[in-house]
Enzyme design. Structure first.
Site, short mmCIF file in Angstrom:
data_model
loop_
_atom_site.label_atom_id
_atom_site.label_comp_id
_atom_site.label_asym_id
_atom_site.label_seq_id
_atom_site.Cartn_x
_atom_site.Cartn_y
_atom_site.Cartn_z
N GLY A 103 0.80 -1.23 0.00
CA GLY A 103 0.00 0.00 0.00
C GLY A 103 0.82 1.27 0.00
O GLY A 103 0.28 2.35 -0.19
N CYS A 312 -27.47 -9.23 -16.60
CA CYS A 312 -26.87 -8.80 -17.86
C CYS A 312 -27.80 -9.15 -19.02
O CYS A 312 -28.31 -10.27 -19.10
CB CYS A 312 -25.52 -9.49 -18.04
N CYS A 315 -25.80 -12.10 -21.21
CA CYS A 315 -25.49 -13.43 -20.69
C CYS A 315 -26.39 -13.83 -19.52
O CYS A 315 -26.36 -14.96 -19.07
CB CYS A 315 -24.03 -13.54 -20.27
N CYS A 337 -22.74 -6.91 -19.09
CA CYS A 337 -21.53 -7.11 -18.30
C CYS A 337 -20.43 -6.17 -18.79
O CYS A 337 -20.21 -6.03 -19.99
CB CYS A 337 -21.00 -8.54 -18.47
N CYS A 343 -18.64 -12.36 -19.72
CA CYS A 343 -19.91 -12.39 -20.42
C CYS A 343 -19.88 -13.44 -21.54
O CYS A 343 -20.77 -14.28 -21.67
CB CYS A 343 -20.19 -11.00 -21.00
#
Lengths: 351, 256, 234
Positions: A103, A312, A315, A337, A343
């Site tokens: 980080g 979606c 899909c 998606c 997808c």
């Protein structure tokens, strides 16, 4: 497609531009001739320095002509993965430090790349520094493999490193991304390289770099919560939906790059290595595998991810991050998606 | 009793220019000490040193912490020093833009120190901010406005709330009333006097305005060219000044 | 020391730096004391240092030489040499000073000004409120003024607020500088009554009172300031 802001409160990112002609993609068509070294992080250095110049790579590479006509073919080839070995070692040193201090933003001597700032110069340098001959590269932009930016970067490495490329998340060893984490869970051995516009999560409220460095050094992160407080006081809830700040390994607060906060939970305890490169700001940071990544929040306003009220349209997936796409001039739109690979995989499975 | 804060021989020079020379002072809880003098007399430099923001070239500042230990400021590490500055001390600046986050709402400004101390409950932070806005006479419905939409007097009152929310023991004020209309100034002075008395604060206030010093402070230090030329009870120094410069300063004030 | 307040060989002069360091002598060799339950009045023509003596006792003016002893409970404090914090403590517990002029923060109401003085003098909040109301009432300050800041009042009204402020807390030493200068006869009588109450309760009172009738009313022993010397110009 430049990244002008770190924070935003849009419910959805603007509809992306779908790349033209997916058939053009060079999937898995890489030349086996690329013989550069790589795999810096966690891998051994080959010791064969200086690295020999590469022979010409692709016979069918028209992108290369546009990018750099004089270098595309013939003897004026690139070093493996474009950057010279000295630069790659400099970046690897920064990466090692970043992995050692999860980080923490490590400064690095960012190079000029053959693309404008905001198009992923930081991510490309990190990718260049870690690629090895056997790596398989996937590049996504807002989840899609077929946008101009993703295609360009993938071709760039296919050409300059001769490595294999893919759109399949599961097949990739290195995934460079702008604004998304793939829906398919990442696994050990994979590396996710984020393109970062503004690496400093405190920048929004504290413009002085000297001050933000002090704040990181002393873990003074009250200011980060001031940002979230402001959200709640204005919108009644934490309205930050992307670049949502996280605390890494219980120490540094980090900007996850402008990924939707939907993806934040994927960063936590992730088996893959996550590397972040900010070219313009000259910073590199990292989240090692299996590291605690906690999204900041308040006790009475806990962190939540977006949920979508429909599946979606292509899909039928639920639980995927959806993009709103305008389909015609009559205001027609659909939600699909954002991860094109996830997808397509679902649709193939359904057939 | 050991003073809360004491300074001995504080000296700061900028090249050949002397900003502060051999300044001694001390202050304890419930006291208001005024530092007066013309601009350039070293008042603000002195205040910056007392706040730990500027290291003196010579001399020492000692602070009695909440555990009763007397510590040399120069021997406290930067992390603890910043932590003290956010919790135990307050600093009300002449320019509110330097003491506030101008892009952050009033509530966020007041809540920042609490969040810095680890408060993670939005409702509590909000309630505390409302309470403090009320105490500095800012209407509750202004809590979500940024200070850019506040008047000069309101900004200073917001600074005070932002500083006092963590119940500090020492508050430094640099010309908090200058540039304000007279009536606005009076309201602010009243507020500072009331809060410092109620909360038993130690206050060091830098001002060039002798009337402000008279109304607020118990003791006064008159500075000239980096040195304290006279110090004592505020009313005594102002009514029976002994030093030539203090006499000049006192006689230069326009009577209202 | 049995006296509540004692001046021992006190001298005072002003050095005027703005006038080339000219020294203005005020008083020298001041020796007197005031016992508890006694009222004393400084007497003499103007310019003889009466006001300066009073201000020195309160610590408002410096004292060049000598001692000004104030009994503070079991101990005795020399105001002439006491540190500022000691003088402030003395003012909070032991000494009240009522001047001719009211100096308060603008915007604070008359009632609050008086109450605050009571609290600073050790009264509880309730006591302070009750006594403030009582005093303002006895001093005939119209009740509609109590909630207003005294800066807007007439001279006489301001002075009554000042007296209430100076008398609200029961301090053992009371210093009065022309407390009734701008009051009418009726209000003077009230002030005389209040002072007498405090004296009877054991306070030592030292005052400057030009008005002969008022002087008589509070029954003060006269201290002739002209019998003290005047400091020599250096």
């Amino acid at each position: 497609m430049s990244d002008a802001r770190t924070f935003g409160t849009d419910a959805h990112p603007s509809p992306r531009l779908r790349g033209e002609g997916r058939d053009d993609l060079v999937v898995g068509a890489a030349s086996p001739k690329g013989d550069g070294e790589g795999g810096a992080v966690g891998g051994a250095f080959s010791g064969e320095l200086p690295h020999p110049r590469l022979p010409p790579l692709f016979a069918d590479d028209d992108v290369g002509k546009t990018l750099s006509p004089q270098a595309g073919r013939g003897d004026a080839a690139y070093n493996f993965a474009y950057l010279d070995e000295g630069t790659k070692r400099m970046i690897r040193r920064a990466l090692l430090k970043a992995v050692a201090v999860p980080g923490y933003q490590v400064p690095f001597a960012s190079r000029e790349m053959p693309m404008p700032y905001g198009w992923g110069t930081g991510g490309v340098q990190v990718t260049a520094a870690i690629l090895g001959r056997s790596d398989v590269l996937k590049v996504i932009d807002q989840g899609a493999d077929d946008t101009t930016n993703a295609v360009s970067i993938r071709r760039f490495f296919a050409k300059t490193a001769g490595i294999a490329t893919t759109t399949r998340t599961g097949e990739a060893t290195v995934i460079q991304t702008r604004h998304r984490i793939p829906e398919t869970p990442l696994t050990e051995g994979q590396t996710l390289v984020y393109q970062v516009p503004i690496p400093e999560p405190l920048r929004f409220l504290e413009p002085r770099e000297t001050e933000t460095r002090q704040m990181h050094a002393l873990a003074e992160y009250g200011l980060m919560h001031v940002k979230l407080y402001e959200d709640i006081s204005r919108h009644g809830h934490i309205a930050t939906t992307y670049a949502y700040p996280v605390e890494v390994a219980g120490r540094y607060v980090m900007d996850p790059s402008p990924t939707p906060k939907f993806d934040n939970p994927k960063m936590d305890d992730c088996p893959a290595l996550q590397l972040f490169g900010a070219g313009r700001e000259r910073r590199i940071y990292a989240v090692p595998p299996y590291t605690r990544v906690r999204s900041l929040d308040f006790e009475d306003h806990p962190f939540t991810v977006q949920s979508f009220d429909r599946p979606c349209a292509l899909c039928g997936a639920e639980g995927h991050y959806l993009d709103e796409v305008v389909t015609d001039d009559a205001g027609g739109r659909m939600f699909i998606c954002s991860d094109t690979d996830a997808c397509e995989t679902r649709r193939e499975g359904a057939q | 009793m050991t003073p809360l804060l004491s300074a001995h021989g504080l000296t700061k020079t900028y090249g050949p220019r002397i900003a502060c020379a051999g300044v001694d002072l001390d202050i304890t809880e419930g006291e208001v000490l005024a530092i007066v003098g013309e601009s350039g007399s070293g008042k603000s430099t002195l205040l910056s040193m007392l706040a730990g923001e500027l290291a003196p070239d010579a001399g020492e500042i000692r602070y009695r912490d909440r555990e009763g230990r007397v510590r040399a400021l120069g021997a406290i590490g930067p992390a603890e020093l910043r932590s003290l500055a956010r919790t135990d001390w307050g600093f009300v600046r002449q320019d509110a833009a330097q003491g506030l986050r101008m892009a952050v709402s009033a509530g966020g400004n007041v809540g920042e120190r609490l969040m810095g101390l680890g408060e993670r409950h939005y409702g509590n932070i909000r309630a505390c901010a409302l309470d403090w806005l009320d105490r500095v006479e800012i209407a509750a419905d202004r809590i979500d406005d940024p200070p850019t939409r506040f008047s000069g007097g309101m900004r200073q009152r917001l600074q005070i709330a932002r500083n006092l929310v963590t119940a500090p023991r020492l508050v430094l004020m640099d010309e908090p009333t200058s540039g304000l209309d007279v009536s606005v100034q009076a309201r602010l002075l009243d507020l500072i006097r009331r809060l410092s008395g109620e909360l038993g604060l130690a206050v060091v206030i830098v001002t060039h305005d002798l009337a402000v010093a008279r109304l607020l402070s118990h003791r006064i230090a008159v500075m000239r060219a980096g040195r304290v030329v006279e110090t004592g009870l505020t009313d005594q120094v102002l009514d029976d000044p002994a030093d030539a410069y203090t006499q000049l300063l006192v006689s230069s004030v326009l009577a209202a | 020391m049995t006296a509540a307040l004692e001046f021992r060989d006190v001298a005072k002069s002003f050095t005027l730096h703005l006038r080339g360091g000219a020294v203005l002598p005020v008083i020298a060799g001041a020796n007197f004391s005031v016992a508890p339950g006694e009222c004393a009045v400084l007497w003499g023509p103007s310019g003889t240092g009466k006001s300066s003596l009073l201000r020195m006792a309160y610590g408002n003016y410096r004292c060049d030489t000598g001692a000004i002893l104030v009994r503070d409970g079991a101990r005795v404090v020399d105001v002439a040499t006491a540190a500022p914090r000691e003088v402030l403590a003395l003012r909070a517990r032991t000494m009240s000073y009522v001047s001719q002029f009211l100096r308060v923060i603008p915007r604070v109401s008359a009632q609050d000004v008086v109450e605050a003085a009571g609290r600073e003098g050790g009264l509880s909040e309730g006591e302070a409120r009750d006594r403030a109301g009582d005093l303002l009432f006895r001093l005939n300050l119209p009740e509609r003024l109590w909630d207003l800041p005294p800066a807007t009042f007439s001279g006489g009204e301001q002075q009554r607020v000042n007296i209430a402020r100076g008398l609200i807390a029961p301090r053992p030493v009371l210093l009065l500088d022309e407390p009734t200068a701008s009051l009418d006869g009726q209000n003077r009588a009230v002030v005389a009554e209040l002072i007498e109450e405090r004296r009877a309760a054991g306070a030592a009172i030292l005052g400057i009172v030009h008005d002969a009738a008022m002087r008589e009313a509070i029954g003060g022993r006269i201290i002739d300031v002209t019998r003290f010397g005047t400091a020599r110009a250096a």
